[in-house]
Design a protein around this motif. Structure first.
Motif, PDB file in Angstrom:
ATOM      1  N   VAL A 328     -80.951  62.673 132.791  1.00 52.67           N
ATOM      2  CA  VAL A 328     -81.636  64.156 132.797  1.00 52.67           C
ATOM      3  C   VAL A 328     -80.731  65.149 131.909  1.00 52.67           C
ATOM      4  CG1 VAL A 328     -82.332  65.729 134.334  1.00 52.67           C
ATOM      5  CG2 VAL A 328     -82.977  63.547 134.944  1.00 52.67           C
ATOM      6  N   ALA A 329     -81.343  65.941 131.342  1.00 48.06           N
ATOM      7  CA  ALA A 329     -80.637  66.994 130.661  1.00 48.06           C
ATOM      8  C   ALA A 329     -80.023  68.138 131.469  1.00 48.06           C
ATOM      9  CB  ALA A 329     -81.441  67.610 129.500  1.00 48.06           C
ATOM     10  N   HIS A 330     -80.912  68.805 132.145  1.00 46.77           N
ATOM     11  CA  HIS A 330     -80.535  69.870 133.061  1.00 46.77           C
ATOM     12  C   HIS A 330     -81.399  69.847 134.353  1.00 46.77           C
ATOM     13  CE1 HIS A 330     -78.154  71.674 129.779  1.00 46.77           C
ATOM     14  NE2 HIS A 330     -79.201  71.326 128.806  1.00 46.77           N
ATOM     15  N   GLY A 331     -80.766  70.896 135.320  1.00 50.97           N
ATOM     16  CA  GLY A 331     -81.765  71.074 136.621  1.00 50.97           C
ATOM     17  C   GLY A 331     -81.532  70.107 137.651  1.00 50.97           C
ATOM     18  N   ILE A 332     -80.946  69.266 137.582  1.00 51.78           N
ATOM     19  CA  ILE A 332     -80.714  68.074 138.583  1.00 51.78           C
ATOM     20  C   ILE A 332     -79.122  67.725 138.367  1.00 51.78           C
ATOM     21  CG2 ILE A 332     -81.287  65.613 139.335  1.00 51.78           C
ATOM     22  CD1 ILE A 332     -84.241  66.152 138.952  1.00 51.78           C
ATOM     23  N   PRO A 333     -78.784  67.558 139.396  1.00 46.74           N
ATOM     24  CA  PRO A 333     -77.079  66.990 139.218  1.00 46.74           C
ATOM     25  C   PRO A 333     -77.396  65.643 138.874  1.00 46.74           C
ATOM     26  CG  PRO A 333     -77.846  66.990 141.792  1.00 46.74           C
ATOM     27  CD  PRO A 333     -78.953  67.906 140.760  1.00 46.74           C
ATOM     28  N   LYS A 334     -75.800  65.274 138.092  1.00 50.70           N
ATOM     29  CA  LYS A 334     -75.762  64.113 137.548  1.00 50.70           C
ATOM     30  C   LYS A 334     -75.236  63.156 138.545  1.00 50.70           C
ATOM     31  CE  LYS A 334     -75.499  65.026 132.607  1.00 50.70           C
ATOM     32  NZ  LYS A 334     -76.081  66.267 132.867  1.00 50.70           N
ATOM     33  N   VAL A 335     -74.414  63.449 139.701  1.00 52.41           N
ATOM     34  CA  VAL A 335     -73.835  62.912 140.795  1.00 52.41           C
ATOM     35  C   VAL A 335     -74.178  63.631 142.070  1.00 52.41           C
ATOM     36  CG1 VAL A 335     -71.648  62.143 141.848  1.00 52.41           C
ATOM     37  CG2 VAL A 335     -71.937  62.601 139.369  1.00 52.41           C
TER      38      VAL A 335
END
Length: 551
Positions: A328-335
């Protein structure tokens, strides 16, 4: 119930799970004489406390039955055979848990068995300071719990009958928490016969939110269930049935084999395997206290340091990710952080695997609510995904390439991990120090070995540390473009694997600190550091981080 006994001055208070008052009168006695042939008698044995606690002075007269102990009830099929026979050798099999509870009462089911389906297998921590030492399925004696004892956990089954009713069956204590994974694979979804059960508790939704959140995740049933009061052939769609409002907690009675699982039988149609979702999908769930299952890569673990709470009761944070977050690029945390409470039983295999490095872990029946994923009672962590699980169209592809963390910015929260870049603007020289740690467990509180004062000793491993790991720490202040208005303080540390040249390394480090020139590092650019966020305050505007090493 308050009982006033004949020829006794002291009233008796009886605590019971199921009771039915039979009021005797001249009219009722006459009716019993007239219609006595249409009624069946269930024999109720009077069991003394001496017999219950296996004392020596048991009065044999208390075992004898008399007509005074027979309680009239409505006509029903009942087997009056010898109650000492093998509980699973009885031919009559019932399919209703509620009917068994109402007909047999809280004392126990001696001559009947109930056919159910095992929906979930998990471990629960024993709540008392004593537990049964087991030999097979037979508890032998009670022993206090000590640190050297096997884990104080009990194997449990969540079962469902043909009418959709659930019960939690608490079986024997386990000698190893690693056994739960094999029980999950062998038993979940299989038909099972229960016999010799007794009721521990009748619990409700308000008193057992964790249990009912798991029950709600299995409701409504995937196939039509029987409806009480209707013909057995009449089936009703289960979409309109209300979820269960109560649940009986059952346990086994000592000295008997109580649970018979037909492992050769096919998976029941009533079984609902865990529905596996991607983390991105879970983060978008609107509900609260929703059970969820997912497959994720554990990147970092951290024990919450609350000094007033014992270590074995502290919460642990597991920072995890999957392909749905990394892509996901933006808006949702990666961890995301998964809180593992002390009530969640972790197997030794899981703990050892996490200490060895990053692992793919299957989180079964975790709890989602208020923006957090929590592993609580009845959550199971496995290294292998169950044979049966419903993916529900989720993207469960494995990670490819390096894992990326979110960079520090205005949305970063405390107790999270992030990537950090910036420019060094200051160094706190008073915080610079070093210390030796155990190369096996990482314990930083080593002691001088009593036998040889030139060596170090680890209390956690109970062994001499011949090759300690030397750690050095320093606090650095950074200027970060993403948090331009904040003071960013980072604890940076470095470790040196020490061998025979440990003394040389220590002398070199001391020489380094004495000739340290702070001006030589000011203005230096710091690349992407992996950090744990300790705290974020607005007055003063400060972010405190610690450099970490991912698994």
């Amino acid at each position: 119930q308050k009982l006033l006994l004949q020829n006794a001055d002291v009233p008796v208070i009886m605590n019971t799970y199921f009771s039915q008052k039979v009021l005797r009168s001249e009219h009722s006695e006459a009716r019993e004489k007239t219609y006595g042939l249409t009624k069946m008698l269930i024999r109720k044995n009077i069991i003394s406390l001496a017999q219950t606690f296996r004392l020596d002075d048991v009065d044999d007269k208390l075992h004898q039955e008399s007509s005074d102990n027979q309680v009239p009830c409505a006509p029903q099929t009942h087997n009056n055979g010898d109650s000492k026979q093998h509980p699973l050798a009885v031919s009559a099999v019932n399919d209703s848990l509620l009917e068994m509870v109402e007909s047999q009462g809280a004392v126990g089911w001696r001559e009947v068995q109930v056919q159910v389906v095992i929906q979930r297998v998990y471990c629960l921590p024993a709540r008392e300071g004593y537990r049964s030492q087991t030999h097979g399925n037979k508890p032998l004696c009670a022993a206090p719990v000590t640190n050297s004892d096997p884990p104080n956990v009990r194997l449990c089954l969540l079962v469902q009958d043909a009418y959709g009713m659930f019960s939690e069956v608490q079986l024997q204590s386990l000698s190893s928490t690693d056994d739960v994974e094999q029980y999950c694979r062998r038993w979940e979804g299989k038909p099972c016969c229960l016999a010799g059960m007794k009721i521990l508790q009748r619990t409700t939704r308000g008193r057992a939110l964790g249990l009912f959140s798991l029950i709600d995740s299995l409701w409504p049933p995937v196939v039509p269930v029987k409806v009480p009061g209707q013909s057995q052939d009449s089936e009703m769609m289960t979409t309109n049935l209300p979820p269960p409002s109560f649940c009986y907690i059952l346990t086994v009675q000592s000295g008997e084999i109580h649970v018979e699982v037909d492992e050769e039988e096919q998976i029941s149609n009533l079984y609902q395997p865990p529905a596996v979702h991607g983390l991105k999908e879970i983060l978008r769930i609107d509900g609260c206290n929703e059970r969820c299952s997912f497959w994720a890569q554990v990147l970092y673990q951290r024990l919450q340091t609350k000094h007033s709470v014992p270590i074995d009761q502290r919460e642990m944070l597991l920072f995890v990710t999957d392909s749905t977050l990394q892509n996901v690029a933006h808006g949702i945390p990666k961890v995301v952080a998964v809180s593992v409470t002390a009530s969640c039983v972790l197997s030794t295999e899981i703990m050892e695997a996490l200490s060895a490095g990053s692992q793919l872990v299957f989180f079964k029946d975790a709890l989602w609510g208020n923006g957090r994923i929590i592993c609580v009672e009845r959550t199971v962590l496995l290294l292998q995904k169950p044979l049966l699980c419903s993916a529900a169209g989720a993207d469960l592809s494995e990670l490819t390439g390096p894992v990326r963390l979110d960079e520090l910015d205005s949305t970063t929260q405390a107790s999270s991990i992030c990537a950090l870049r910036g420019t060094v603007v200051g160094v706190n020289e008073s915080t610079a120090f070093s210390w030796p740690t155990c190369n096996r467990c990482g314990n930083g509180k080593l002691e001088v070995c009593p036998q040889d004062r030139e060596l170090l000793y680890c209390n956690q491993c109970s062994e001499v540390v011949t090759t300690p790991v030397l750690k050095m720490q320093l606090e650095v202040f950074l200027s970060c473009p993403s948090r331009s208005q904040s003071t960013v303080k980072v604890k940076v540390w470095h470790e040196i694997r020490a061998g025979v040249s440990a003394l040389f390394v220590l002398l070199t480090m001391l020489l380094f600190l004495q000739t340290y020139e702070v001006q030589g590092v000011l203005g230096k650019e710091v690349g992407l550091l992996n950090c744990y966020v300790h705290s974020i305050t607005s007055h003063p505007n400060c972010v405190v981080l610690e450099e970490i090493v991912l698994l």
